[in-house]
Design a protein around this motif. Structure first.
Motif, PDB file in Angstrom:
ATOM      1  N   LEU A  45       0.804  -1.220   0.000  1.00 33.09           N
ATOM      2  CA  LEU A  45       0.000   0.000   0.000  1.00 33.09           C
ATOM      3  C   LEU A  45       0.840   1.276   0.000  1.00 33.09           C
ATOM      4  O   LEU A  45       0.296   2.370  -0.011  1.00 33.09           O
ATOM      5  N   VAL A  89      -8.155   5.402  -4.100  1.00 26.84           N
ATOM      6  CA  VAL A  89      -7.041   5.184  -5.021  1.00 26.84           C
ATOM      7  C   VAL A  89      -7.328   5.924  -6.324  1.00 26.84           C
ATOM      8  O   VAL A  89      -8.485   6.141  -6.679  1.00 26.84           O
ATOM      9  N   LEU A 112      -8.110   2.212  -9.798  1.00 24.12           N
ATOM     10  CA  LEU A 112      -8.546   1.014  -9.086  1.00 24.12           C
ATOM     11  C   LEU A 112      -7.934  -0.256  -9.668  1.00 24.12           C
ATOM     12  O   LEU A 112      -7.454  -1.108  -8.929  1.00 24.12           O
ATOM     13  N   ALA A 124      -4.206  -0.450  -8.733  1.00 22.38           N
ATOM     14  CA  ALA A 124      -4.030  -0.674  -7.298  1.00 22.38           C
ATOM     15  C   ALA A 124      -4.426  -2.097  -6.914  1.00 22.38           C
ATOM     16  O   ALA A 124      -3.706  -2.778  -6.173  1.00 22.38           O
ATOM     17  N   PHE A 125      -5.556  -2.563  -7.420  1.00 19.38           N
ATOM     18  CA  PHE A 125      -6.034  -3.909  -7.119  1.00 19.38           C
ATOM     19  C   PHE A 125      -5.004  -4.947  -7.565  1.00 19.38           C
ATOM     20  O   PHE A 125      -4.630  -5.844  -6.788  1.00 19.38           O
ATOM     21  N   LEU A 180     -11.020  -0.721  -1.596  1.00 20.35           N
ATOM     22  CA  LEU A 180     -10.352   0.235  -2.483  1.00 20.35           C
ATOM     23  C   LEU A 180     -11.446   0.977  -3.234  1.00 20.35           C
ATOM     24  O   LEU A 180     -12.312   0.346  -3.838  1.00 20.35           O
ATOM     25  N   GLN A 210     -12.250   4.064  -6.028  1.00 20.34           N
ATOM     26  CA  GLN A 210     -11.823   5.046  -7.019  1.00 20.34           C
ATOM     27  C   GLN A 210     -12.968   6.022  -7.190  1.00 20.34           C
ATOM     28  O   GLN A 210     -14.020   5.668  -7.724  1.00 20.34           O
TER      29      GLN A 210
END
Length: 143
Positions: free
Chosen positions: A31, A93, A96, A99-100, A137, A139
């Motif tokens: 993270l 984030v 998304l 990040a995922f 998370l 977005q």
């Protein structure tokens, strides 16, 4: 009910963990919570804490207490809502999907893949950290 403006803002979220060193390394890597802003240790009861911070100012406190146990791991956010207390930690984030994928590649577990959220233009997903804690998370919609 009070109409007084208390100037509330989120300072940090606290997470009790079984293995502080492993979770510290994972949250820093997965993270981007690289900065350690505080560390504390007690001998009795045996407790160690670390407060991590991202470049954007998000703070997470990890607390390890000897002998701590989990009543049960939740399978997803709806299951977490079946017990009282905090069910998950949510972070915004920019991208998304990126990040995922990065969090899953870093050892996070997929719970719910990226999908459209209730708020038009928003998207969300859920993952678990290596100790089964849920992370949402989000977005936000493009401006």
């Amino acid at each position: 009910m009070s109409d007084v403006d208390l100037g509330l803002d989120v300072h940090h979220t606290s997470l009790s963990v079984a293995d502080l060193d492993a979770q510290l390394a994972w949250y820093q890597h997965a993270l981007g919570l690289h900065e350690i802003v505080e560390e504390y240790q007690l001998d009795e009861p045996a407790v160690r804490t670390v407060v991590l911070q991202s470049r954007s100012g998000v703070r997470l406190e990890l607390i390890e207490r000897a002998g701590a146990t989990r009543s049960r791991a939740h399978t997803d956010p709806l299951d977490a809502a079946s017990t009282l207390g905090f069910g998950h930690w949510a972070v915004s984030v920019r991208d998304l999907d990126t990040a995922f994928a990065a969090i899953v590649a870093a050892g996070g577990r997929e719970v719910w893949p990226p999908a459209d959220a209730v708020r038009p233009g928003s998207r969300f997903a859920y993952v678990k950290d290596p100790e089964d804690n849920l992370i949402e998370l989000i977005q936000p919609p493009a401006r």
